[in-house]
Design an enzyme around this catalytic site. Structure first.
Site, PDB file in Angstrom:
ATOM      1  N   ASP A 487      -3.639  -6.363   1.645  1.00  0.00           N
ATOM      2  CA  ASP A 487      -4.973  -6.558   2.206  1.00  0.00           C
ATOM      3  C   ASP A 487      -6.082  -6.465   1.169  1.00  0.00           C
ATOM      4  O   ASP A 487      -7.218  -6.844   1.429  1.00  0.00           O
ATOM      5  CB  ASP A 487      -5.248  -5.456   3.239  1.00  0.00           C
ATOM      6  CG  ASP A 487      -4.690  -5.798   4.595  1.00  0.00           C
ATOM      7  OD1 ASP A 487      -4.467  -6.983   4.856  1.00  0.00           O
ATOM      8  OD2 ASP A 487      -4.486  -4.859   5.386  1.00  0.00           O
TER       9      ASP A 487
HETATM   10  C1  BGC Z   1      -6.536  -0.343   2.786  1.00  0.00           C
HETATM   11  C2  BGC Z   1      -5.311  -1.144   3.128  1.00  0.00           C
HETATM   12  C3  BGC Z   1      -5.354  -1.570   4.549  1.00  0.00           C
HETATM   13  C4  BGC Z   1      -6.686  -2.227   4.871  1.00  0.00           C
HETATM   14  C5  BGC Z   1      -6.777  -2.648   6.321  1.00  0.00           C
HETATM   15  C6  BGC Z   1      -7.782  -1.073   3.193  1.00  0.00           C
HETATM   16  O1  BGC Z   1      -8.897  -0.264   2.951  1.00  0.00           O
HETATM   17  O2  BGC Z   1      -6.529  -0.073   1.401  1.00  0.00           O
HETATM   18  O3  BGC Z   1      -4.144  -0.392   2.859  1.00  0.00           O
HETATM   19  O4  BGC Z   1      -4.323  -2.486   4.768  1.00  0.00           O
HETATM   20  O5  BGC Z   1      -7.740  -1.379   4.543  1.00  0.00           O
HETATM   21  O6  BGC Z   1      -7.298  -1.727   7.137  1.00  0.00           O
HETATM   22  C1  NOJ Z   2      -1.866  -1.231   5.267  1.00  0.00           C
HETATM   23  C2  NOJ Z   2      -1.985  -2.299   6.302  1.00  0.00           C
HETATM   24  O1  NOJ Z   2      -1.818  -1.750   7.588  1.00  0.00           O
HETATM   25  C3  NOJ Z   2      -0.961  -3.394   6.060  1.00  0.00           C
HETATM   26  O2  NOJ Z   2      -1.139  -4.424   6.991  1.00  0.00           O
HETATM   27  C4  NOJ Z   2      -1.056  -3.910   4.665  1.00  0.00           C
HETATM   28  O3  NOJ Z   2      -0.034  -4.864   4.480  1.00  0.00           O
HETATM   29  C5  NOJ Z   2      -0.940  -2.802   3.654  1.00  0.00           C
HETATM   30  N1  NOJ Z   2      -1.883  -1.760   3.932  1.00  0.00           N
HETATM   31  C6  NOJ Z   2      -1.129  -3.291   2.222  1.00  0.00           C
HETATM   32  O4  NOJ Z   2      -2.449  -3.612   1.971  1.00  0.00           O
END
Ligand code: BGC
Ligand code: NOJ
Length: 812
Positions: A487
């Site tokens: 993400d």
């Molecule tokens: C986090 C990710 C997460 C994303 C979606 C980001 O701040 O680092 O791990 O997937 O938020 O909520």
């Molecule tokens: C947490 C999120 O819930 C997931 O969808 C994502 O793939 C990982 N972080 C990596 O960013």
């Protein structure tokens, strides 16, 4: 250092001191009613949706940590001493404190001033309530007069509004008290037909329903005025902050025990029967009364607790292993399986790191969560697949999440993640492999929940593939969109505004940035759909899909290979990301694992090279890092990934979700030693001995472990709600132990280390119980199988017609 121990017989983790490095929590409930509970009884409860139907309040970011929950206070009425048997909130020096977190229940027990108190918290199956089953025992030689106070603080249902809209909310709180039951009915007078109740099995000496009356002005939960005084004021006011507090008085002879039951529950009335009689505002209690009366009986409580234990016997009975490694056994047989149930139920909504108001059910996340859970309750996995598909967009794309209460897609938390659709194909494939329920492909499912738009599920899956095909970049790789699985790799976002969310801010319609990870996912998904369509006789479609998979694999080999590892992406300017030519972020873990899983570059020996590079550049004693070297400063064209300090989160932590992809890749290449070694590095039970460093619960996976560039290398964060749970379960059970569902049946292809002489397992699959014994007779992974004593060809266990089958696999 340890803070407790595993009681594998009871399937419990036993915490022996209350001051764990962080609150170590558990979940209550597994259907509609859920609660989070810490080892000192902190936490909160909700019905279905942690944001929209919150029953009780919880203050994240509070000090002291974890203040607020399901508290009971005991008071010695002879001298006025009072304490919390769960340690919090009064934090007295308890004797014999233990917290046993088990499968869907938590027991906290302690002794203080010769009064022993044990509380078992759980949610009975099929009900929308939680039970607090308290037993008090007088362990002193004299008789004792005690006061018991219970306490909860009600949330005015919508958790965001509850925490923000004070000008209204301080006026609308409403409660009712009848007998020993406190009803919370804020907004029931208008559009809600649901209410909460807090009941007690004993007659009341008093009660409070106003927080201020209970605590006293300018006081906190650690020294409530009513408890100090030993007397409640029977407060009953509209507005302010409604609470539920029962006060009961108990006398105990030396050695005497008494049990008190509290129920906290959620109930709905039919809209036409909301009130006791027309024209009043009095709650109609006709349908809730029998439920309350029943669960206030100790016999019923005992029976339902027993039912809960039995259900977990059944659920976990789907796969049990006995391997030479206790950490494998414990995680597979108990805790990892349990965690996959929790992630399946809650996605990323509510934990001690997820506030319950940010996200509902993630599209990408829920599809992955299903992978580790599908064998336990296939019917629920089936429904989940249909629910997810019903939120799909007509163009094959996805809402990034939906609210569990409404099951409607919600783009308030972002969209345009181009990997999303691929995951639906992979979860549907996992479901079909487990169940062979081909009928699911014919289910009619709408798009965006709009009636009239229904097509067969199969077409939804085809549109997933098409969505990616419609978004191909200059090298023939899939376009990134906002981001892929990672993400935080935001190649089209270019955010320079403080505080702006990388997940939701307007994104460029990037036509250049491409993702090797989506390339791998596409290859995997198209290959699965090719197999599925072949099995249902759609040969032409199948050939086309296999052609697409092969084509993408070739593109990844050509444009996604960097010489010794797979590239990560191309950015907005067409420059490589995750390449030796980059100054930072030279190598990323995701494409190394996922490309090998997709079969890309195995024949050409790229896979071997990629995994060697992982070992060389990314592997550490605490797990495999997401990337190296970390980004030292913020890069506008890379986005959130470079917003984290080096070693944290997506910027080079051990982001545990990705580690099992490498374990699987190692197993695919036949490296059992290496696969298990990686598995054990992040295995929470194995890490229990270093709890003071790891800090999170030793019985569940956390999202990340700080990387070697961080100042707390080895410290875990964001426990419980992470795709790590499912993927580790898949890696150890399906690829290392090698018990792997496939379309044609159960496959047995162990890739175990040399020093294992084998293992035993029991796996239930499509109605048959397989008793499996693996024996190492040579040093390789070549498997010869016999079923009920007869040798069979290949590694798929054929159906015998029997529902109990003995399988022996020799490995040489
Ligand atoms: C986090 C990710 C997460 C994303 C979606 C980001 O701040 O680092 O791990 O997937 O938020 O909520
Ligand atoms: C947490 C999120 O819930 C997931 O969808 C994502 O793939 C990982 N972080 C990596 O960013």
């Amino acid at each position: 250092m340890r803070y407790g121990f595993f009681d594998d017989q009871q399937r419990e983790y036993v915490i022996q001191r209350p001051d764990t490095p962080l609150p170590w929590i558990n979940y209550l409930g597994m259907e509609n009613y859920f609660g989070l509970i810490s080892n000192t009884a902190g936490g909160y409860s909700f019905y279905q949706d942690a944001r929209l139907r919150r029953l009780t309040r919880y203050r994240y970011n509070n000090v002291p940590l974890d203040m607020g929950g399901r508290y009971i206070y005991l008071r010695d009425d002879a001298d006025g001493t009072y304490w919390s048997p769960t340690w919090m909130p009064t934090r007295d020096d308890l004797a014999e404190y233990t917290c046993r977190h088990g499968m869907g229940y938590t027991r906290i027990g302690s002794a203080y001033h010769d009064i022993r108190a044990d509380i078992c918290y759980f949610v009975p199956l099929g009900e929308t309530l939680e039970i607090w089953d308290l037993t008090l025992e007088n362990q002193s030689p004299s008789s004792r007069s005690l006061s018991v106070f219970s306490s909860v603080e009600f949330c005015l249902w919508e958790a965001v509004d509850d925490a923000t809209n004070f000008q209204r909310n301080l006026n609308i709180g409403e409660v009712e008290v009848e007998g020993s039951v406190i009803y919370h009915k804020t907004e029931y007078r208008e559009r809600r037909n649901h209410f909460a109740y807090f009941a007690c099995s004993e007659p009341l000496a008093g009660y409070e329903t106003q927080r201020e009356a209970f605590l006293g002005p300018y006081r906190g939960w650690e020294n409530p005025l009513a408890v100090e005084m030993g007397e409640c004021s029977n407060s009953l006011r509209v507005g302010w902050s409604p609470v539920g507090v029962h006060h009961i008085r108990i006398s105990l002879m030396p050695g005497e025990k008494q049990r008190v039951i509290f129920l906290l529950g959620y109930h709905e009335n039919p809209t036409a029967e909301k009130f006791y009689t027309r024209g009043t505002q009095t709650l109609n209690k006709r349908t809730v009364a029998p439920i309350i009366n029943s669960y206030l009986q100790s016999g019923v409580v005992d029976q339902t607790f027993c039912d809960l234990r039995n259900v977990w016997d059944d659920l976990l009975g789907g796969l049990q292993v006995e391997s030479p490694n206790e950490h494998v056994n414990r995680m597979v047989n108990i805790w990892n399986a349990y965690q996959t149930m929790v992630t399946f139920n809650l996605s990323r909504s509510a934990s001690y790191f997820e506030s319950g108001i940010g996200r509902g059910m993630g599209f990408r996340d829920s599809n992955q969560d299903l992978l580790g859970f599908v064998h336990m309750v296939p019917e629920r996995a089936r429904q989940r697949i249909l629910d997810l598909a019903a939120t799909q967009l007509k163009n094959g794309g996805a809402y990034h999440q939906y609210q569990p209460l409404t099951k409607r897609g919600n783009d308030a938390v972002g969209g345009n993640f181009n990997d999303d659709p691929a995951w639906l194909v992979l979860s549907a494939a996992a479901y079909l492999k487990e169940t062979a329920d081909w009928g699911i492909l014919d289910e009619l499912v709408p798009y965006e929940n709009q009636p009239g738009t229904e097509t067969r599920l199969l077409e939804h899956l085809e549109r997933c593939i098409q969505y990616i095909l419609d978004r191909i970049g200059p090298h023939g790789l899939p376009l990134m969109g906002r981001a892929d699985w990672n993400d935080c790799l935001n190649l089209n976002t270019f955010s320079a505004t403080p505080g702006e969310s990388f997940q939701t801010t307007t994104n460029r319609d990037g036509r250049v940035a491409e993702s090797v990870v989506i390339g791998a996912l596409f290859t995997l998904a198209a290959h699965e759909l090719a197999q599925i369509t072949a099995i249902i006789g759609q040969d032409e479609k199948s050939m086309r899909l296999q052609g697409l998979a092969d084509g993408m694999a070739a593109t990844v080999r050509r444009f996604g290979w960097d010489g010794t590892w797979f590239l990560r992406a191309y950015d907005h300017f067409g420059n490589p990301v995750g390449s030796k030519s980059c100054e930072e972020g030279k190598i990323f873990i995701e494409p190394q694992g996922l490309c090998v899983m997709a079969g890309i570059g195995i024949k050409e020996s790229l896979a071997e090279k990629a995994l060697k590079s992982v070992e060389r550049h990314l592997a550490t004693d605490h797990g495999i890092l997401l990337l190296q070297p970390p980004y030292q400063s913020y890069h506008l064209h890379l986005g959130e990934i470079s917003s984290y300090p080096p070693g944290y989160k997506e910027n080079a932590s051990v982001f545990c979700h990705t580690n099992p992809w490498v374990m699987i890749a190692e197993a695919i290449l036949g490296h059992g030693e290496q696969a298990l070694d990686y598995y054990l590095r992040i295995n929470p039970s194995k890490r229990e001995v270093m709890s003071d460093l790891h800090r999170c619960e030793p019985y569940v996976y956390a999202q990340m472990i700080a990387g070697k560039d961080a100042d707390h290398f080895g410290e875990a964060k964001n426990s419980w709600l992470t795709g790590t749970a499912s993927w580790n379960y898949v890696a150890i059970t399906q690829w290392i132990l090698g018990i792997r569902p496939d379309y044609q049946g159960l496959r047995l292809e162990p890739v175990i280390p040399l020093d294992w002489d084998g293992y035993r397992a029991v796996r239930k699959f499509r109605g048959v119980t397989y008793e499996i014994e693996v024996r190492r007779i040579g040093s390789g992974n070549q498997v010869s199988i016999s079923v009920d004593g007869e040798a069979v060809q290949g590694s798929i266990i054929p159906e015998t017609g029997n529902d109990h089958v003995k399988v022996v696999a020799a490995l040489e």
